[in-house]
Design a protein around this motif. Structure first.
Motif, mmCIF file in Angstrom:
data_model
loop_
_atom_site.group_PDB
_atom_site.id
_atom_site.type_symbol
_atom_site.label_atom_id
_atom_site.label_comp_id
_atom_site.label_asym_id
_atom_site.label_seq_id
_atom_site.Cartn_x
_atom_site.Cartn_y
_atom_site.Cartn_z
ATOM 1 N N TYR A 149 13.446 -8.832 -11.413
ATOM 2 C CA TYR A 149 14.196 -9.578 -10.416
ATOM 3 C C TYR A 149 14.243 -11.065 -10.792
ATOM 4 C CZ TYR A 149 14.910 -12.070 -6.019
ATOM 5 O OH TYR A 149 15.354 -12.937 -5.066
ATOM 6 N N ALA A 150 13.095 -11.607 -11.182
ATOM 7 C CA ALA A 150 13.050 -13.030 -11.532
ATOM 8 C C ALA A 150 13.957 -13.331 -12.718
ATOM 9 C CB ALA A 150 11.609 -13.436 -11.847
ATOM 10 N N LEU A 151 13.888 -12.440 -13.722
ATOM 11 C CA LEU A 151 14.732 -12.628 -14.902
ATOM 12 C C LEU A 151 16.209 -12.578 -14.531
ATOM 13 C CD1 LEU A 151 13.077 -10.491 -17.701
ATOM 14 C CD2 LEU A 151 13.821 -12.847 -17.921
ATOM 15 N N ARG A 152 16.545 -11.597 -13.702
ATOM 16 C CA ARG A 152 17.944 -11.443 -13.287
ATOM 17 C C ARG A 152 18.451 -12.687 -12.595
ATOM 18 N NH1 ARG A 152 17.825 -5.568 -11.532
ATOM 19 N NH2 ARG A 152 18.989 -4.631 -13.234
ATOM 20 N N LEU A 186 13.792 -5.793 -21.284
ATOM 21 C CA LEU A 186 12.594 -6.618 -21.174
ATOM 22 C C LEU A 186 11.656 -6.088 -20.105
ATOM 23 C CD1 LEU A 186 13.141 -10.422 -21.579
ATOM 24 C CD2 LEU A 186 12.326 -8.712 -23.166
ATOM 25 N N GLN A 187 12.233 -5.615 -19.013
ATOM 26 C CA GLN A 187 11.401 -5.064 -17.960
ATOM 27 C C GLN A 187 10.678 -3.819 -18.480
ATOM 28 O OE1 GLN A 187 12.706 -2.172 -15.952
ATOM 29 N NE2 GLN A 187 11.013 -2.084 -14.510
ATOM 30 N N GLU A 188 11.429 -3.012 -19.232
ATOM 31 C CA GLU A 188 10.832 -1.820 -19.828
ATOM 32 C C GLU A 188 9.691 -2.232 -20.760
ATOM 33 O OE1 GLU A 188 12.181 1.653 -22.828
ATOM 34 O OE2 GLU A 188 13.777 0.723 -21.666
ATOM 35 N N THR A 189 9.919 -3.322 -21.472
ATOM 36 C CA THR A 189 8.896 -3.815 -22.383
ATOM 37 C C THR A 189 7.604 -4.087 -21.660
ATOM 38 O OG1 THR A 189 10.632 -4.976 -23.507
ATOM 39 C CG2 THR A 189 8.403 -5.533 -24.127
ATOM 40 N N PHE A 190 7.743 -4.733 -20.500
ATOM 41 C CA PHE A 190 6.534 -5.059 -19.768
ATOM 42 C C PHE A 190 5.777 -3.793 -19.395
ATOM 43 C CE2 PHE A 190 4.454 -5.207 -15.713
ATOM 44 C CZ PHE A 190 3.433 -6.074 -16.018
#
Lengths: 658, 600
Positions: A153-156, A190-194
């Motif tokens: 969410y923050a990235l978006r 990136l979220q998947e990465t986390f």
């Protein structure tokens, strides 16, 4: 996406001229290639990604603690089984040791302490472990999902917010599709990465604890059984290279197949018109075959791993546990439950290893995604509010250009030495041939870009000294190609003026002559517009965007007259609307219609980025200068050469294309 | 059910693979059962437990080596047959989807425009991708894995029952509940996922509209408004995502809980059985390993069950495409049309259709060979519909259209369309070079033909000014041509086919004066010697046409040439007056001003 491209191109107005030169370069922007795959680990990307975890520190820590507990619980299950069998059945004592050093001794018949049968004691112990295992497993998921989603969410939001600050010229240089893929798939990646980082950590910890426990229980047998591990890693590493290549091949192949599908569907009218079906099918079959082959190859690779792993498990179980362990047990240096525990550990060992190797490709994609996202986020907006920018007070509408120059590229001036004074309430028509700089000039008033020399003031305020939002909020602009958002008619007219009432909306629509046709729609103002309003005619869309432009009661209106593809009826409506709308406001119109030009208080003629004539229609015609000539060319005058057909159009549409 | 049957029939085409897949998993399961059994056997050769006493048996090393070798052999065999199963299954499912893809592709390029008018590209794309993928999963999981899971579960359970039925019962009693529970969770998860996709779609729409309409955003200074709009959706999405992930995590944790719990039961209850003498140490060892073998089938059961319901809905969507009958069908006895001389007639032609196209009523047109017919009318009056009837992109619903006196429905579509060229308003370029795009309709065209066509379309010089000339890549991944260039490329494409009948949609969207001239010249060139229908916007085209048709609400309201229609003082005259008045004024003004500014 075709519709998108069309609408976009038409709206680019002043930003187009310079970049059209790059006809043969598909990548005209300054972003890197979207398909490149690079390193598996990029320190900068990882550090920056970790910085996003900052605000969720406590959740991150909770997540890590859950992972730690879970992995320990998971790896210790075979150990507890071993102890339970050993102690519960035979009641023998047990030493917990590592490499021969005893850490802790469990005395014989430990359960007797509570005068229970030891089996019950371990049964309860197992129950406790089960609960811990379950709870930590559950919490690990929950915390991970919470942090992962918060970061996403923050990235978006950061990405979107950043895009709002970028100037229109950036959007002209960069295809919408590429920005979309960065803010959608790359952010998801990136979220998947986390989440994967957490899972990878869990895998590594699981492996570490299994190895540790095996060594603790019997280091000699452990070394024998684990001797296969280097072989395993070697095989997996080798296999990984082929597998990655074949997965890349699948990705390429499926992209080709889908691309061809898409093209065939969107281009079906041409395909049928030109009878291309058979050849297309042949071509498609080739692409489809390549996709099939790529998949079969990948299946051979991924399937081929299975016998290898099974073989290694066979070696570990057969020769490690049964043979070596059996001989050791026979000699009395090993208890039999150890054999059971080792068998269970070895089976638990391969799952994390397989996981880890599969994540290699994900890591690689993630790093590439990170590079692309941060690259976009690091681009500096060209137009920024000064830190000490002031609120623009209510505008009267006096605009001054003082010796203004503008260029996108150093040395190639789009506008040069523009001096122009527009009084409040004045109605100015901008005239000039393609590429003269008309659109650029009007967008500068809205601060789509900042002047490169001189200054523009409104009511004496330099545009660069006021907050852009407070300035632009009091002005409006109607673009040549109307653009509507999805939603209903009312929302489209109200747009960002949240405090406009329904009455305001209706009044605006009435003022521009849109009310009648809106009321004739199925649900009136509540009619939902299909994708960007395709269920309305271009003229109707234009009327709605007119209404949108005046609902906020702007003091300055900039208008790029729409001319193409409008039916006669709407054309008349728009003509009438114009005179109402512009009344009492400062207006600048990029004019194509004779009636608009003729009734303007002031006509400004632009040529090659400079103002060449200013005056009223009759005066300028009488001068017989640029205006008179332009006028003649654009309105269908042809002289003498009979072979040359008239260039004018039935709908007078020498549309602006600069 | 008939849908699954139909998919199965497609798979049955590759029955060798299907049978091989079944055979190999049967064998693989057989070998995998040997492994825990051999392991237990080796413990039992080492010792016997009597009550709580361990009695060592001291087997010879040879015996242990034999057991170890057998275990290794069983592992290798199992690995090999697992590979055989994976490969046959994968290739079978890929082959089935290969066939589906080809069929869908071919169907889509043959169905009539009416079908494409109704269907969104995105929807068709998702059928070709997501739904085909669901079919692949069904072939893989539903057709093969499901049976494998059943066989494996039955086999392993039988082994466990055979060893000790009480222990088996007590440790496996929860399995059915577990499977039911996770199947329910899976279907709930799927609904949640669909919802997540929906919200995500909305978020993407906000983003896309924002980017495409960024000039509106900038013009209104509405960046913060847009931020709020996006934020609302992004927050909603975060919530939905989180919920679905949590549910998935919960389900996975429950699964693990059960298996850990079952291990505990085996140890606890099995321990008593050993003490009681009803179970040997080795049997307990095999029992634990057997339970491990159940993990995978039980974990994947829910997915497999789910693949059935997904295949039903996806299959339905795909067969909808494959079974759709095109309203434009070739007659079984359709004839080849030779090169027509180009006499086109509409005889009381009418057309009505529920979708986007306008309706037509009693249209009568007579267009002799070589003549130009201009069609005028407001948007939605039926201009495009009329011209689309000639190449049979749609079929008349009443009356008929003839070419050289014969009903066009008597000919094959291919030969008819070879005779009717069309320059569409919505110009579509394929992702290929300029050369390939021009030669799109004539794949064996020579370089000379292509250049010639480009010259007629007034495009050759501009193509040569590009660095790569005719090899310049255009379309989605290539550079974009301007509107005027696209239109002329489309003209060149049609010229190359050299059809006797030509349809031109002469839209003047935003082009400058010079381009306008080039387009007009191209059109004049190409109309020579062909029966031409022009959806006209240019004055000159209309004035020069042999006949002008004025349409209103699907009927021809005026017909005649320019002079006749002007004399009539009807609609045509109104349009003419309204839209040409400025031009007349220019002439007047210019002469007043005494300048001859138009000279260039």
């Amino acid at each position: 996406m075709r519709g998108v491209g069309g609408g976009f191109g038409g709206m680019m107005g002043g930003m187009r001229g310079l970049h059209a030169g790059g006809m043969n370069s598909p990548t005209m922007d300054n972003l890197s290639d979207d398909n490149a795959l690079g390193a598996v680990y990029n320190n900068k990307v990882v550090l920056r990604l970790i910085s996003y975890m900052g605000p969720f520190k406590s959740d991150v820590i909770k997540s890590l603690i859950s992972v730690l507990i879970y992995t320990i619980a998971n790896a210790s299950i075979p150990g507890l089984i071993m102890l339970a069998i050993q102690q519960g059945i035979t009641g023998q004592p047990w030493d917990l040791s590592i490499f021969g050093w005893t850490l802790l001794t469990i005395p014989a018949n430990a359960g007797d302490f509570w005068s229970w049968h030891p089996l019950h004691f371990f049964g309860l112990g197992f129950l406790a472990l089960t609960l811990v295992h379950f709870a930590s497993n559950y919490l690990q998921f929950v915390f991970m999902a919470r942090v992962g989603q918060s970061i996403l969410y923050a990235l978006r939001m950061q990405m979107f917010s950043h895009l709002q600050d970028m100037s229109p010229s950036f959007f002209h240089r960069t295809a919408v599709g590429r920005i979309m893929s960065r803010s959608q798939s790359d952010v998801l990646q990136l979220q998947e990465t986390f989440e994967m980082l957490v899972l990878a950590l869990a895998d590594v910890l699981t492996l570490a604890f299994i190895v540790l426990f095996m060594l603790m229980v019997d280091w000699q047998l452990a070394l024998v059984c684990l001797s296969i591990v280097p072989v395993l890693f070697f095989i997996l590493g080798y296999w990984q290279r082929f597998a990655r290549r074949s997965f890349m091949r699948i990705r390429r192949a499926i992209a080709m197949v889908n691309g061809e599908y898409n093209q065939n569907i969107t281009g079906v009218r041409v395909v049928q018109s030109l009878n291309r079906q058979e050849e297309n099918l042949e071509h498609f079959k080739e692409l489809n075959q390549e996709h099939l082959d790529a998949n079969l190859q990948a299946s051979r690779f991924s399937g081929g791993l299975q016998p290898m792993v099974e073989f290694l498990i066979g070696v570990g179980m057969g020769f490690g546990i049964v043979l070596v362990g059996g001989i050791m047990a026979k000699g009395g240096s090993l208890e039999w439950p150890v054999l059971v525990a080792f068998a269970l550990w070895i089976q638990r060992f391969f799952e994390p290893v397989r996981h880890l190797t599969m994540q290699y490709g994900v890591f690689q994609r993630s790093m590439a995604a990170g590079v692309r996202i941060f690259e976009l986020m690091d681009l500096q907006p060209e137009v920024k509010d000064k830190p000490d920018a002031v609120e623009m007070p209510p505008i009267r509408g006096e605009i001054r250009f003082e010796d203004v120059n503008f260029h996108y590229v150093e040395g190639v001036e789009v506008l040069q030495g523009i001096d122009l004074h527009i009084r409040p309430g004045e109605n100015v028509a901008l005239v000039g041939s393609t590429g003269a700089g008309k659109s650029t000039l009007v967008t500068l008033i809205h601060r789509f870009a900042d002047v490169t020399k001189g200054k523009i003031t409104i009511d004496g305020y330099d545009l660069r000294d006021v907050r852009r939002e407070s300035l632009v909020g009091q002005m409006s602009m109607v673009l040549q190609e109307p653009y509507l958002f999805s939603g209903n008619v009312k929302d489209n007219i109200r747009y960002c003026y949240d405090d406009a009432t329904d009455d305001d909306v209706i009044n605006a629509a009435k003022a521009v002559g849109a009310h009648d046709f809106i009321m004739a729609l199925e649900n009136g103002y509540d009619t939902i517009l299909a994708e960007r309003g395709v269920n309305l005619s271009v003229g109707q869309r234009q009327l709605i965007s007119f209404a949108r432009a005046i609902v906020g009661d702007p003091r300055i209106i900039v208008l790029d007259e729409a001319t193409a593809n409008i039916d006669t009826h709407t054309e008349i409506l728009i003509q009438e609307a114009l005179s109402h709308v512009l009344d009492g406001r400062t207006s600048i119109v990029i004019a194509h219609r004779l009636s608009t030009i003729r009734s303007a208080d002031k006509i400004v003629v632009l040529d090659k980025g400079q103002i060449v004539e200013v005056g009223r229609h009759e005066d300028l015609l009488r001068q017989g200068g640029v205006y008179a000539r332009l006028y003649a060319i654009n309105y269908g005058l042809s002289h003498g050469n009979g072979a040359e057909p008239e260039g004018g159009s039935l709908i007078p549409a020498p549309a602006d294309n600069d | 059910m008939s849908i699954l049957l139909r998919i199965t029939r497609m798979a049955y085409l590759y029955r060798t693979r299907l049978i091989l897949a079944y055979l190999s998993f049967f064998i693989a399961i057989g070998f995998s059962l040997l492994i825990p059994w051999l392991f237990g056997k080796s413990i039992d050769t080492l010792l016997i437990i009597d009550k709580t006493e361990i009695i060592p048996l001291n087997p010879g090393n040879g015996e242990l080596l034999l057991l170890a070798s057998l275990l290794l052999a069983a592992s290798i065999m199992r690995g090999f047959f697992d590979f055989a199963r994976t490969y046959t299954t994968d290739s079978l499912s890929q082959l089935v989807t290969y066939d589906f893809r080809n069929q869908i592709y071919d169907k889509l390029q043959h169905v009539s425009f009416a079908y494409h008018d109704k269907e969104h590209t995105g929807n068709l794309m998702s059928k070709a991708t997501a739904d085909v993928e669901a079919i692949r999963r069904f072939v893989n999981m539903g057709l093969i894995r499901s049976l494998e899971v059943v066989v494996r579960t039955v086999a392993v359970t039988s082994m466990m029952i055979w060893i000790n039925w009480e222990l088996a019962l007590i440790s496996l009693i929860f399995v059915p509940f577990l499977v039911i529970r996770s199947t329910l969770v899976m279907s709930r998860l799927r609904r949640m996922w669909l919802h997540v996709q929906e919200v995500n779609g909305e978020l993407v729409t906000v983003l896309q509209e924002n980017l495409v309409g960024i000039h509106v955003v900038k013009a209104f200074g509405s960046e913060n408004f847009e931020r709020r709009k996006y934020d609302k959706k992004a927050q909603e999405l975060r919530g939905e995502y989180y919920e679905s992930e949590r549910l998935q995590g919960t389900n996975s944790a429950w699964m693990s809980l059960y298996f850990t719990f079952a291990l505990g039961i085996i140890v606890w209850f099995g321990g008593w059985e050993i003490i009681r003498g009803d179970l040997t140490a080795g049997e307990m060892g095999s029992f634990l390993l057997f339970l491990n073998q159940l993990t995978f089938p039980i974990r994947s059961a829910a997915q497999i069950i789910n693949s059935f319901s997904r295949a039903i809905s996806s299959g339905q969507r795909i067969f909808e495409v494959l079974d759709s009958s095109s309203p434009v069908e070739e007659k079984p006895n359709a004839r080849e049309m030779g090169r027509a001389s180009g006499h086109v007639r509409f005889e009381d032609a009418s057309f009505s259709y529920e979708a986007r196209s306008a309706t037509l009523k009693g249209v009568e047109i007579d267009a002799p060979p070589g003549q130009v017919t201009a069609i005028l009318g407001a948007p939605g009056s039926g201009k495009s519909t009329i011209v689309n009837l000639i190449p049979r992109f749609y079929d008349v619903t009443g009356g008929r259209v003839t070419i050289d006196g014969e009903d066009i429905r008597d000919f094959t579509l291919e030969s008819l369309r070879r005779n009717v060229g069309m320059v569409q308003q919505d110009i579509f370029l394929f992702d290929a070079t300029i050369r390939d795009n021009i030669a799109y309709g004539v794949s064996n065209a020579t370089e000379e033909d292509i250049i010639n066509a480009a010259k007629i379309a007034q495009l050759h010089d501009q193509i040569m000014s590009f660095a790569n000339g005719y090899d310049t890549w255009v379309g989605e991944r290539g550079s974009t041509l301007s509107g005027g260039q696209r239109q002329r490329l489309s003209i060149a494409r049609t010229v190359l086919v050299n059809p006797p009948i030509l349809i031109l949609d002469d839209s003047t969207s935003s082009v400058d004066v010079e381009t306008e001239r080039q387009i007009h010249q191209a059109m004049v060139n190409v109309m020579k010697g062909r029966t031409t229908f022009v959806i006209a916007h240019r004055l000159s085209t209309v004035r020069e046409a042999d006949q002008i048709l004025v349409l209103r609400d699907g009927s021809i309201v005026e017909k005649g040439n320019h002079i006749e229609l002007m004399a009539k003082r009807g609609i045509y005259r109104d349009i003419y007056e309204l839209q040409l008045r400025p031009q007349e004024e220019v002439l007047l003004d210019a002469s007043l001003a005494g300048g001859d500014g138009g000279d260039n």
